[in-house]
Design a protein around this motif. Structure first.
Motif, PDB file in Angstrom:
ATOM      1  N   LEU A  96      -2.148   2.111   7.452  1.00 49.74           N
ATOM      2  CA  LEU A  96      -1.824   0.687   7.396  1.00 49.74           C
ATOM      3  C   LEU A  96      -0.878   0.274   8.530  1.00 49.74           C
ATOM      4  CD1 LEU A  96      -1.312   0.414   3.539  1.00 49.74           C
ATOM      5  CD2 LEU A  96      -3.178  -0.605   4.862  1.00 49.74           C
ATOM      6  N   THR A 111       0.976   3.737  -3.303  1.00 48.10           N
ATOM      7  CA  THR A 111       0.556   5.130  -3.167  1.00 48.10           C
ATOM      8  C   THR A 111       1.613   6.071  -3.716  1.00 48.10           C
ATOM      9  OG1 THR A 111      -0.768   4.619  -1.199  1.00 48.10           O
ATOM     10  CG2 THR A 111      -0.154   6.929  -1.546  1.00 48.10           C
ATOM     11  N   SER A 118      -0.095   9.347   4.715  1.00 47.62           N
ATOM     12  CA  SER A 118      -1.448   8.971   5.120  1.00 47.62           C
ATOM     13  C   SER A 118      -1.687   7.482   4.916  1.00 47.62           C
ATOM     14  CB  SER A 118      -2.480   9.780   4.323  1.00 47.62           C
ATOM     15  OG  SER A 118      -2.326  11.164   4.556  1.00 47.62           O
ATOM     16  N   SER A 119      -1.279   6.978   3.757  1.00 47.30           N
ATOM     17  CA  SER A 119      -1.431   5.550   3.470  1.00 47.30           C
ATOM     18  C   SER A 119      -0.613   4.709   4.433  1.00 47.30           C
ATOM     19  CB  SER A 119      -1.002   5.270   2.029  1.00 47.30           C
ATOM     20  OG  SER A 119      -0.960   3.876   1.782  1.00 47.30           O
ATOM     21  N   ASN A 120       0.650   5.076   4.606  1.00 44.41           N
ATOM     22  CA  ASN A 120       1.531   4.313   5.483  1.00 44.41           C
ATOM     23  C   ASN A 120       1.051   4.352   6.926  1.00 44.41           C
ATOM     24  OD1 ASN A 120       4.174   4.435   7.408  1.00 44.41           O
ATOM     25  ND2 ASN A 120       4.464   2.980   5.735  1.00 44.41           N
ATOM     26  N   GLY A 165       0.811  -1.212   0.000  1.00 48.36           N
ATOM     27  CA  GLY A 165       0.000   0.000   0.000  1.00 48.36           C
ATOM     28  C   GLY A 165       0.842   1.259   0.000  1.00 48.36           C
ATOM     29  N   THR A 166       1.920   1.253   0.763  1.00 41.10           N
ATOM     30  CA  THR A 166       2.795   2.426   0.841  1.00 41.10           C
ATOM     31  C   THR A 166       3.464   2.708  -0.497  1.00 41.10           C
ATOM     32  OG1 THR A 166       3.221   2.025   3.196  1.00 41.10           O
ATOM     33  CG2 THR A 166       4.786   3.428   2.015  1.00 41.10           C
ATOM     34  N   THR A 203       1.543   9.569   0.738  1.00 40.66           N
ATOM     35  CA  THR A 203       2.265   8.372   1.162  1.00 40.66           C
ATOM     36  C   THR A 203       2.234   8.227   2.673  1.00 40.66           C
ATOM     37  OG1 THR A 203       3.741   8.655  -0.730  1.00 40.66           O
ATOM     38  CG2 THR A 203       4.432   7.090   0.941  1.00 40.66           C
TER      39      THR A 203
END
Length: 271
Positions: free
Chosen positions: A127, A91, A122-124, A87-88, A120
């Motif tokens: 998760l 993104t 926010s995604s990291n 995911g990181t 990045t």
């Protein structure tokens, strides 16, 4: 970019395939780094909760991975770590693709702007906090069954922001400076971009590790005095920082290099 007649021109050529390339690069990097990250993250948490030393935990996890790979690779911890780094990286790759599309740049181009850091991060963060919550409850103090407290999440958030900034935004800025200072003989073995990708996320662990340890102690030792917390953080700082460097180098060093090279190789064929 303004084309003839004042019409805005976007680089949308093979956009679907380019997004697919982003996913392939992110998946390759995520699967590659997940085993090491899973093992080290568990070791740090078990050491902090006194369930096992870092060495004992590493030995146990490696033995399981080699002797019972189906148990290790199909377990929830491995799946969580794989999802986190896929995911990181996806993104970050998607931001690069969006930038190259909107600014009509080559598909293989990258960016280091604020939008990339925010997206990045926010995604990291989302998760990673989910993964850390699961890991802390699974491998933390066995006598603690409460939820992970908000201060722990806050400390983990700052920790991850530092790591993301050092992993995705600092390397492009540091690369030109390293390139001017690295000799030609050194460049034959490692390029400036790869060196920056390895150095920056590893170095920031010296700062972020105390935040990580304090967050874990807030969960493991509810109601402890701050002097005792500080003592635990200082006592575990050195070995935990080395362990986190050992996980960050694969996660954002090796993983970052693999993600970048796989993405660039595919994108250059699509251009």
């Amino acid at each position: 970019m303004i084309a003839d007649g004042g019409v805005t021109s976007w680089n949308t050529g093979k956009l679907g395939l380019r997004i697919g390339a982003d996913a392939i690069a992110a998946g390759a990097a995520g699967v590659l780094v997940a085993p090491v990250i899973t093992i080290i993250d568990r070791a740090i948490i078990e050491n902090s909760s006194a369930r096992a030393t870092i060495g004992q935990s590493l030995k146990s996890s490696i033995t399981q991975m080699l002797a019972r790979p189906q148990t290790f690779f199909f377990a929830r911890p491995f799946a969580l770590v794989t999802a986190l780094y896929f995911g990181t990286y996806f993104t970050a790759n998607s931001i690069d693709t969006a930038s190259s599309t909107l600014q009509s740049k080559p598909a293989s181009s990258t960016t280091a702007g604020t939008s990339k850091f925010v997206a990045t991060s926010s995604s990291n963060l989302a998760l990673c906090l989910y993964k850390d919550n699961a890991f802390t409850q699974a491998f933390g103090n066995p006598g603690t069954s409460r939820k992970v407290p908000l201060p722990t999440f806050a400390l983990f958030t700052v920790r991850d922001c530092l790591t993301i900034f050092a992993s995705f935004n600092l390397p492009p800025l540091l690369t030109p400076h390293l390139d001017r200072r690295m000799g030609d003989e050194v460049k034959k073995f490692v390029g400036a971009a790869s060196a920056a990708q390895f150095l920056t996320p590893a170095a920031v662990q010296l700062v972020s590790t105390p935040l990580h340890l304090l967050g874990l102690d807030l969960y493991n030792n509810h109601g402890a005095a701050w002097r005792d917390r500080a003592s635990i953080v200082v006592r575990n700082w050195g070995k935990s920082a080395l362990a986190r460097m050992g996980r960050i180098v694969p996660a954002f060093g090796v993983g970052g290099v693999v993600n970048t090279k796989v993405r660039r190789a595919i994108m250059e064929k699509l251009e």
